[in-house]
Design an enzyme around this catalytic site. Structure first.
Site, short mmCIF file in Angstrom:
data_model
loop_
_atom_site.label_atom_id
_atom_site.label_comp_id
_atom_site.label_asym_id
_atom_site.label_seq_id
_atom_site.Cartn_x
_atom_site.Cartn_y
_atom_site.Cartn_z
N GLU A 1 1.85 -11.68 9.12
CA GLU A 1 1.96 -12.49 7.91
C GLU A 1 3.38 -12.45 7.35
OE1 GLU A 1 -0.61 -12.91 3.84
OE2 GLU A 1 -0.10 -10.87 4.49
N ARG B 1 -0.64 -7.86 8.62
CA ARG B 1 0.33 -7.96 7.53
C ARG B 1 1.76 -8.12 8.07
NH1 ARG B 1 -3.26 -9.83 5.52
NH2 ARG B 1 -4.70 -8.81 4.14
N SER C 1 17.71 -7.83 19.92
CA SER C 1 17.03 -7.31 21.09
C SER C 1 15.85 -6.45 20.69
CB SER C 1 17.99 -6.46 21.93
OG SER C 1 17.30 -5.84 22.99
#
Length: 156
Positions: free
Chosen positions: A95, A92, A118
């Site tokens: 995604e 997820r 960073s």
């Protein structure tokens, strides 16, 4: 004993001793997600802190220097053959970055300039936020902005 074997021992010992990740983090006065990630093999743990954790978990003392060594970060744990993550929770995040990554990049460039966030000078936090439609997971990435500096080695 290698790092993967120690990580397996840590997971088993934590469950057997019914210790929470938070209890382990509190014992060494470090953030929860950093400690959890370190115990799962993603950060070196300073020897003095490693000794505390090794004792709490009932591991052999020989694990301490291995925990202190710089790890191979990333690894294959969450990814099938080094590709797309297969664990649903991790997927997820993958995604979400597929959907929002381009937008995040554009807004970083618009608001900060040509550079990156960073992941070395970095912290991450996770909070539970109550919500009438179901509790929310709030993840905060806090990384230092680093501007690209296009100089050649000859210019230094």
């Amino acid at each position: 004993m290698n790092r993967n074997e120690i990580t397996e021992q840590i997971v088993v010992a934590r469950l057997t001793k019914r210790l929470t990740w938070q209890e382990l983090a509190d014992a060494i006065d470090r953030p929860l997600l950093w400690t959890t990630s370190a115990l799962l093999g993603q950060h070196p743990i300073p020897p003095e802190l490693g000794k505390v954790l090794v004792e709490m978990l009932g591991l052999e003392e020989s694990a301490t220097p291995v925990l202190a060594a710089p790890p191979l970060r990333g690894g294959q744990a969450a990814f099938a053959n080094g590709g797309v993550p297969t664990d649903p929770t991790i997927y997820r995040f993958y995604e979400a970055l597929q959907v929002y990554g381009g937008a995040i990049k554009e807004v970083i460039h618009e608001q900060f300039g040509d550079g990156i966030m960073s992941a070395i000078n970095f912290s991450v936090d996770l909070q539970r936020k109550p919500h009438p439609a179901g509790d929310r997971v709030v993840v905060t990435f806090d990384g230092k902005y680093l501007a690209y500096d296009w100089v050649s080695a000859q210019d230094e």
